[in-house]
Design an enzyme around this catalytic site. Structure first.
Site, PDB file in Angstrom:
ATOM      1  N   GLU A  16      41.080  29.606  52.449  1.00 25.78           N
ATOM      2  CA  GLU A  16      40.242  29.472  51.253  1.00 25.78           C
ATOM      3  C   GLU A  16      40.153  28.013  50.818  1.00 25.78           C
ATOM      4  OE1 GLU A  16      38.399  30.658  49.032  1.00 25.78           O
ATOM      5  OE2 GLU A  16      38.484  32.843  49.091  1.00 25.78           O
ATOM      6  N   ARG A  37      46.734  35.315  39.175  1.00 28.92           N
ATOM      7  CA  ARG A  37      46.961  33.992  39.742  1.00 28.92           C
ATOM      8  C   ARG A  37      45.653  33.227  39.822  1.00 28.92           C
ATOM      9  NH1 ARG A  37      44.479  33.846  44.561  1.00 28.92           N
ATOM     10  NH2 ARG A  37      44.537  35.627  45.960  1.00 28.92           N
ATOM     11  N   ASN A  52      42.746  31.280  41.564  1.00 28.32           N
ATOM     12  CA  ASN A  52      42.065  31.472  42.835  1.00 28.32           C
ATOM     13  C   ASN A  52      41.253  30.216  43.139  1.00 28.32           C
ATOM     14  OD1 ASN A  52      41.607  33.397  44.974  1.00 28.32           O
ATOM     15  ND2 ASN A  52      39.509  33.642  44.209  1.00 28.32           N
ATOM     16  N   ASN A  58      35.546  33.075  41.752  1.00 22.90           N
ATOM     17  CA  ASN A  58      35.181  32.437  43.011  1.00 22.90           C
ATOM     18  C   ASN A  58      33.943  31.568  42.845  1.00 22.90           C
ATOM     19  OD1 ASN A  58      36.751  32.879  45.430  1.00 22.90           O
ATOM     20  ND2 ASN A  58      36.498  35.069  45.036  1.00 22.90           N
ATOM     21  N   ASP A  66      31.831  35.340  47.977  1.00 21.37           N
ATOM     22  CA  ASP A  66      33.146  34.726  47.739  1.00 21.37           C
ATOM     23  C   ASP A  66      32.940  33.240  47.420  1.00 21.37           C
ATOM     24  OD1 ASP A  66      35.802  33.863  47.831  1.00 21.37           O
ATOM     25  OD2 ASP A  66      36.358  35.214  49.441  1.00 21.37           O
TER      26      ASP A  66
END
Ligand code: ZN
Length: 294
Positions: free
Chosen positions: A15, A99, A101, A148, A200
């Site tokens: 990511e 958390r 991202n 995202n 995403d």
């Protein structure tokens, strides 16, 4: 356009890629694997920068080093000493499984990053934040499920954002001087256009078109955000394509991250490229990665 394998690594949850135009390297992360990596073009032997627990993204920092999102906070990462220094107070500590991202910097150097519900049930209990030099971390959106996306139009008047389970790419009017966002609307709708997977990570090219990675769809698609029309599809040989970022000397190479996490071992055995970092000639130049000014 067929993506090539850029790295020998096969990671859990690739990511958060960002391109450092000065050093000509790509930083990217393995979130659940807890690692920040650096990729040099045409060298598949990516190097570990540092182990960082649940690291959502890594962005270059003006003045050197990186800024990263990890668990409940944002940190500076010194590339020499490898030390992590908090940039913010911790957030959402009452929700242990939340958390940070994905995250990215805007053209003015603000660091935008959002959180997600880490539980498989996925509820809208995350948020979206911005950190500006000399200020405290500011919450800009609530009720986010999996934060995202992110990108800015070439004229700096629009900001893009993705809350993945909504299956939509949102746009906001964006004010470069203040960082204010308003007038949220949908520019791409995965449900309406019958796309595979969920949106995403994303990138914006110099023509103002947006490139969106399909989590669970094994592809990156290019869209005109003004019309909502699909322009191009790059098939990625990994179903969980997670994010993309322009890099290379001419910013015309699109790097694509992917993930092994949650995929049946039998399928993994049949799809050895799952979890790889890919690169593809995009046929268009991208906008540069912005560094954190703070
Ligand atoms: Zn993501």
């Amino acid at each position: 356009m067929i993506p090539e394998i850029a790295s020998n690594l096969r990671v859990e949850l690739g990511e958060g890629p960002s391109w450092d135009a000065e050093k000509k390297v790509l930083y990217w992360v393995d979130i659940t694997g807890g690692a920040v990596y650096v990729h040099t073009p045409n060298d598949p032997n990516d190097k570990l920068v540092q182990r960082v627990k649940d690291v959502g993204c890594a962005v270059p920092r003006k003045g050197g080093g990186l800024a990263v999102a990890s668990q409940h906070g944002l940190y500076g990462l010194d590339l020499e000493t490898k030390a992590l220094t908090p940039l913010t107070e911790q957030v959402e500590t009452d929700r242990a499984e939340n958390r940070f991202n994905d995250g990215k910097c805007d053209p003015a150097g603000r660091f935008w990053a959002g959180t997600m519900d880490g539980r498989p049930t996925r509820s809208p209990i995350g948020a979206f934040y911005v950190l500006e030099k000399g200020r405290k971390l500011k919450k800009v959106l609530s009720d986010i499920t999996v934060s995202n996306g992110m990108g800015w139009s070439p004229d700096n008047k629009t900001m893009y954002y993705i809350d993945s389970p909504t299956r939509k790419v949102s746009a906001f009017d964006y004010a470069l001087s203040t960082g204010e966002i308003k007038n949220r609307r949908t520019v791409v709708d995965f449900a309406q256009t019958q796309q595979q997977g969920n949106p995403d990570g994303m990138a914006v090219d110099a023509e103002g078109m947006i490139w969106v990675a399909h989590w669970g769809g094994g592809r990156v698609t290019r869209w005109n955000p003004s019309t909502g029309k699909l322009l191009d599809t790059i098939i990625v040989p990994a179903d969980q394509s997670s994010s993309c970022c322009f890099g290379g000397d001419n910013l015309d190479e699109l790097y694509i991250t992917s993930a092994r996490k949650g995929i049946d071992p039998k399928i993994l055995a049949a799809k050895p490229l799952t979890g790889a970092l890919f690169v593809v000639k995009a046929g268009v130049r991208g906008l540069p990665t912005n560094a954190f000014d703070g």
